[in-house]
Design a protein around this motif. Structure first.
Motif, PDB file in Angstrom:
ATOM      1  N   SER A 175      63.192 -17.732  18.933  1.00 15.39           N
ATOM      2  CA  SER A 175      64.441 -17.824  19.386  1.00 15.39           C
ATOM      3  C   SER A 175      64.636 -17.709  20.884  1.00 15.39           C
ATOM      4  O   SER A 175      65.316 -18.493  21.562  1.00 15.39           O
ATOM      5  CB  SER A 175      65.432 -16.715  18.773  1.00 15.39           C
ATOM      6  N   PHE A 176      63.711 -16.833  21.509  1.00 15.16           N
ATOM      7  CA  PHE A 176      63.912 -16.524  22.905  1.00 15.16           C
ATOM      8  C   PHE A 176      62.659 -17.031  23.649  1.00 15.16           C
ATOM      9  O   PHE A 176      62.714 -16.941  24.833  1.00 15.16           O
ATOM     10  CB  PHE A 176      63.898 -15.046  23.199  1.00 15.16           C
ATOM     11  N   VAL A 177      61.749 -17.486  23.026  1.00 18.84           N
ATOM     12  CA  VAL A 177      60.464 -18.350  24.146  1.00 18.84           C
ATOM     13  C   VAL A 177      60.521 -19.666  23.784  1.00 18.84           C
ATOM     14  O   VAL A 177      60.533 -20.496  24.562  1.00 18.84           O
ATOM     15  CB  VAL A 177      59.250 -17.577  23.614  1.00 18.84           C
ATOM     16  N   LEU A 178      60.377 -20.065  22.315  1.00 19.83           N
ATOM     17  CA  LEU A 178      60.056 -21.483  22.077  1.00 19.83           C
ATOM     18  C   LEU A 178      61.211 -22.146  22.078  1.00 19.83           C
ATOM     19  O   LEU A 178      61.216 -23.471  22.481  1.00 19.83           O
ATOM     20  CB  LEU A 178      59.504 -21.680  20.744  1.00 19.83           C
ATOM     21  N   ALA A 179      62.529 -21.921  21.423  1.00 19.39           N
ATOM     22  CA  ALA A 179      63.704 -22.551  21.347  1.00 19.39           C
ATOM     23  C   ALA A 179      64.310 -22.958  22.371  1.00 19.39           C
ATOM     24  O   ALA A 179      64.524 -21.976  23.242  1.00 19.39           O
ATOM     25  CB  ALA A 179      64.590 -22.148  20.449  1.00 19.39           C
ATOM     26  N   LYS A 180      64.749 -24.291  22.656  1.00 16.93           N
ATOM     27  CA  LYS A 180      65.291 -24.825  24.047  1.00 16.93           C
ATOM     28  C   LYS A 180      66.565 -25.041  23.539  1.00 16.93           C
ATOM     29  O   LYS A 180      66.973 -25.196  22.389  1.00 16.93           O
ATOM     30  CB  LYS A 180      64.611 -25.907  24.237  1.00 16.93           C
ATOM     31  N   TRP A 198      69.050 -25.743  19.734  1.00 15.57           N
ATOM     32  CA  TRP A 198      70.383 -25.039  19.282  1.00 15.57           C
ATOM     33  C   TRP A 198      71.314 -26.430  19.147  1.00 15.57           C
ATOM     34  O   TRP A 198      72.264 -26.362  18.182  1.00 15.57           O
ATOM     35  CB  TRP A 198      70.790 -24.045  20.187  1.00 15.57           C
ATOM     36  N   ALA A 199      71.413 -27.476  20.088  1.00 16.46           N
ATOM     37  CA  ALA A 199      72.175 -28.603  20.017  1.00 16.46           C
ATOM     38  C   ALA A 199      72.067 -29.227  18.596  1.00 16.46           C
ATOM     39  O   ALA A 199      73.005 -29.640  18.080  1.00 16.46           O
ATOM     40  CB  ALA A 199      72.286 -29.306  21.139  1.00 16.46           C
ATOM     41  N   ALA A 200      70.879 -29.351  18.171  1.00 19.99           N
ATOM     42  CA  ALA A 200      70.484 -30.033  17.265  1.00 19.99           C
ATOM     43  C   ALA A 200      71.122 -29.490  15.844  1.00 19.99           C
ATOM     44  O   ALA A 200      71.556 -30.017  14.737  1.00 19.99           O
ATOM     45  CB  ALA A 200      69.191 -30.238  16.774  1.00 19.99           C
ATOM     46  N   LEU A 201      71.112 -27.833  15.844  1.00 18.72           N
ATOM     47  CA  LEU A 201      71.568 -27.130  14.691  1.00 18.72           C
ATOM     48  C   LEU A 201      73.022 -27.336  14.722  1.00 18.72           C
ATOM     49  O   LEU A 201      73.653 -27.429  13.664  1.00 18.72           O
ATOM     50  CB  LEU A 201      71.132 -25.834  14.728  1.00 18.72           C
ATOM     51  N   VAL A 202      73.711 -27.300  15.951  1.00 18.39           N
ATOM     52  CA  VAL A 202      75.311 -27.844  15.963  1.00 18.39           C
ATOM     53  C   VAL A 202      75.635 -29.163  15.466  1.00 18.39           C
ATOM     54  O   VAL A 202      76.594 -29.192  14.458  1.00 18.39           O
ATOM     55  CB  VAL A 202      75.774 -27.546  17.382  1.00 18.39           C
ATOM     56  N   ALA A 203      74.685 -29.946  15.704  1.00 17.78           N
ATOM     57  CA  ALA A 203      74.796 -31.276  15.325  1.00 17.78           C
ATOM     58  C   ALA A 203      74.886 -31.602  13.799  1.00 17.78           C
ATOM     59  O   ALA A 203      75.402 -32.384  12.915  1.00 17.78           O
ATOM     60  CB  ALA A 203      73.978 -32.204  16.023  1.00 17.78           C
ATOM     61  N   LYS A 204      73.776 -30.571  12.937  1.00 13.90           N
ATOM     62  CA  LYS A 204      73.678 -30.873  11.852  1.00 13.90           C
ATOM     63  C   LYS A 204      74.735 -29.939  11.111  1.00 13.90           C
ATOM     64  O   LYS A 204      74.698 -29.710   9.744  1.00 13.90           O
ATOM     65  CB  LYS A 204      72.313 -30.294  11.524  1.00 13.90           C
ATOM     66  N   TYR A 258      78.509 -20.617  18.551  1.00 14.74           N
ATOM     67  CA  TYR A 258      77.434 -19.412  18.470  1.00 14.74           C
ATOM     68  C   TYR A 258      76.150 -19.920  19.306  1.00 14.74           C
ATOM     69  O   TYR A 258      75.347 -19.144  19.985  1.00 14.74           O
ATOM     70  CB  TYR A 258      76.810 -19.615  17.154  1.00 14.74           C
ATOM     71  N   ALA A 259      76.172 -21.326  19.514  1.00 11.92           N
ATOM     72  CA  ALA A 259      75.114 -21.809  20.567  1.00 11.92           C
ATOM     73  C   ALA A 259      75.173 -21.218  21.976  1.00 11.92           C
ATOM     74  O   ALA A 259      74.288 -21.023  22.484  1.00 11.92           O
ATOM     75  CB  ALA A 259      74.724 -23.255  20.520  1.00 11.92           C
ATOM     76  N   ALA A 297      74.026 -17.338  26.269  1.00  6.06           N
ATOM     77  CA  ALA A 297      74.607 -16.418  26.956  1.00  6.06           C
ATOM     78  C   ALA A 297      74.051 -14.803  27.049  1.00  6.06           C
ATOM     79  O   ALA A 297      74.564 -13.827  27.534  1.00  6.06           O
ATOM     80  CB  ALA A 297      76.178 -16.550  27.063  1.00  6.06           C
ATOM     81  N   ILE A 298      73.001 -14.758  25.912  1.00  8.05           N
ATOM     82  CA  ILE A 298      72.636 -13.450  25.899  1.00  8.05           C
ATOM     83  C   ILE A 298      72.013 -12.953  27.041  1.00  8.05           C
ATOM     84  O   ILE A 298      70.962 -13.540  27.512  1.00  8.05           O
ATOM     85  CB  ILE A 298      71.492 -13.386  24.656  1.00  8.05           C
TER      86      ILE A 298
END
Length: 146
Positions: free
Chosen positions: A28-33, A37-43, A50-51, A56-57
């Motif tokens: 979540s904090f190193v590999l995911a770009k 997250w945009a792909a998860l939103v699109a799906k 949430y993305a 913003a964390i």
């Protein structure tokens, strides 16, 4: 040791949980770009809000999360070494998780942008953290951890 099979089964499950959480945090904090997250939103798997929340964390929360994952994993290893450090490490992990969840749910209002199933998963993670600290404390009292 009152029930060695139970001890080693629980210890193994806590180790697997620690490895899975460490992997999730790393991903979540190193590999995911942002594209992930945009792909998860699109799906339709997560909401766009949430993305935005994830993006913003604050860095200090990421560091606390990494420390929680590390102390959780080390706590599990301490169980395998039959070390009383398991309780200290699980206690630290629980303390950090409480801070992280307070920030997420009370201050950042993350429940507004995640699904009820995600809220339930966060609650389950908190309860497992409580269980791990309790289990290690009981093993100290039973003389299993030294």
């Amino acid at each position: 040791m009152a029930n060695p099979l139970l001890y080693w089964t629980v210890s193994t499950l806590l180790l697997l949980w620690g490895l899975a959480y460490a992997g999730l945090v790393f991903f979540s904090f190193v590999l995911a770009k942002p594209a992930h997250w945009a792909a998860l939103v699109a799906k339709g798997r997560i909401q766009a809000e949430y993305a935005d929340y994830i993006a913003a964390i604050p860095g200090w929360v990421v560091l606390l999360t990494a420390a929680a994952a590390a102390s959780r994993l080390l706590g599990a290893l301490a169980l395998f070494w039959q070390s009383a450090w398991a309780f200290t490490l699980y206690g630290l992990s629980l303390f950090l998780v409480v801070i992280i969840m307070f920030r997420a749910f009370a201050l950042a209002k993350v429940a507004r942008v995640i699904r009820p199933s995600q809220v339930a998963l966060e609650l389950a993670f908190l309860l497992i953290s409580v269980f791990a600290a309790w289990f290690s404390a009981m093993q100290i009292l039973n003389g299993v951890l030294r």
